[in-house]
Design an enzyme around this catalytic site. Sequence first.
Site, short mmCIF file in Angstrom:
data_model
loop_
_atom_site.label_atom_id
_atom_site.label_comp_id
_atom_site.label_asym_id
_atom_site.label_seq_id
_atom_site.Cartn_x
_atom_site.Cartn_y
_atom_site.Cartn_z
N ARG A 35 0.83 -1.22 0.00
CA ARG A 35 0.00 0.00 0.00
C ARG A 35 0.86 1.27 0.00
NH1 ARG A 35 -4.62 -2.17 4.13
NH2 ARG A 35 -5.99 -3.00 2.51
N LYS A 198 -20.52 -17.46 -0.42
CA LYS A 198 -21.94 -17.21 -0.23
C LYS A 198 -22.55 -16.34 -1.31
CE LYS A 198 -21.87 -17.57 4.77
NZ LYS A 198 -22.07 -16.83 6.00
N GLY A 354 -10.81 -9.73 -2.13
CA GLY A 354 -9.76 -10.37 -1.34
C GLY A 354 -9.31 -11.74 -1.80
N GLY A 377 -13.73 -3.64 0.21
CA GLY A 377 -15.09 -3.12 0.33
C GLY A 377 -15.44 -2.05 -0.70
P1 AMP Z 1 -15.78 -15.02 -0.54
O1 AMP Z 1 -15.08 -14.30 0.58
O2 AMP Z 1 -17.28 -15.03 -0.41
O3 AMP Z 1 -15.28 -14.61 -1.89
O4 AMP Z 1 -15.42 -16.56 -0.34
C1 AMP Z 1 -14.15 -17.07 -0.55
C2 AMP Z 1 -14.08 -18.42 0.09
O5 AMP Z 1 -15.01 -19.28 -0.51
C3 AMP Z 1 -12.75 -19.10 -0.06
O6 AMP Z 1 -12.13 -19.15 1.20
C4 AMP Z 1 -13.08 -20.48 -0.57
O7 AMP Z 1 -12.40 -21.51 0.13
C5 AMP Z 1 -14.56 -20.58 -0.32
N1 AMP Z 1 -15.23 -21.54 -1.22
C6 AMP Z 1 -15.12 -21.61 -2.54
N2 AMP Z 1 -15.83 -22.67 -3.03
C7 AMP Z 1 -16.39 -23.27 -1.97
C8 AMP Z 1 -17.23 -24.42 -1.82
N3 AMP Z 1 -17.63 -25.12 -2.87
N4 AMP Z 1 -17.63 -24.76 -0.57
C9 AMP Z 1 -17.21 -24.04 0.49
N5 AMP Z 1 -16.44 -22.94 0.42
C10 AMP Z 1 -16.02 -22.56 -0.80
#
Ligand code: AMP
Length: 396
Positions: A35, A198, A354, A377
Amino acid sequence: MQTIDTYDFKGKKALIRVDFNVPLDDQFVITDDTRIRAALPTIRKVVAAGGSPVIMSHFGRPKAGPEDKYSMRHLVGHLSHLLGVEVKLAPDCVGEEVKALCHSLKPGEVMLLENLRFHKGEEKGDVEFARQLAENGDCWVNDAFGTAHRAHASTAVMAQFFPHDKMFGYLIESELESLDKVLRSPQRPLTAIMGGAKVSTKITIIENLLDKVDNLILGGGMTFTFIKAKGGKIGSSLCEDDFLETARRIEEAAKAKGVNIIMASDVVAADAFSNEATTQVCPANEIPEGWMGLDAGPASIARFREVIGQSGTILWNGPVGVFEMEKFAAGSIAVGQAIVEATKKGGFSLVGGGDSVACVNQFGFADGVSYISTAGGALLEYLEGRDLPGISAVRG
Ligand code: AMP
């Protein structure tokens, strides 16, 4: 509107809002100076144009007033080293003494103000605090994209004191330029790859992107909410039952807008959330009871590669599997490779958010993509189509 390249900095004290919120180890040594390095072009430009940079940033999360742990004194040495000039450290960021110190700077001299968050007025967006900050300089340069979604005193509110002397720094300029290449004037086809855990955290982005993209690849844990919504069997894969209706709505909206949604047709399923788990490849809508889908399967990967390979512009936000575990990293690695290949052929690719940034760095794709946004964010809010206070304050 002023820009950093058109503005006359000669003899001026330029208040530059940067993001120096870097990690330190327990010996107060900076463990990642990305940064700070990212802000150097803007600081150097002001110096080269005959101005005096007055640098301001937040650092950590001080609770009630000054805390030595969060003092800018831990950063000033490294900043001096990177710039090749002795940077002065102010004892505070506002007040008569600080104001006098700032006004006594000679062209080319650089001042670092003490942590903005030592004052409550910063995060509150207090106008009086913003006015006091503004008194330290002649113009305001916003170069902190990471905090552009906050209406804090230094990131947005102080703009009102510089109606004709405000501009973006190079870092925000290049973030906006890259984002515009994706969101406003993409080379078609435009493909977004949305992954991660999610769907609930990505809905607004997906909905906003439906008006812009040609292809939407949905991967990762969020896929299973979509598959279940269509009556598929997902075993014990991640699923948000409260969002089944949302998933249906998104698919319908995509159809109505002519957006091609590509979802995993097969998955690597595991009998536990572990790198030691037993795995099998199965159809994404026929995952056996007790098994969970943790990565895209070979047929899905081939389809993802094909779509990415034909794209002129690619946006990647979120891994398509649990890439942190070797057994479930193949999907995200293949997506990264396909993006690098498409970029080599002249496509434009932007990676942000991230986890996809971590993924790109971990597997060595960073040099092969067009732009990596580390804004977190602020980036997500921009992708959601929201107005960012730190951006509109400069433009408005
Ligand atoms: P996000 O912060 O919502 O972008 O989520 C990223 C996280 O999603 C990572 O740490 C991945 O390990 C997790 N992830 C990706 N695919 C899956 C899956 N099929 N089941 C559970 N976690 C997952």
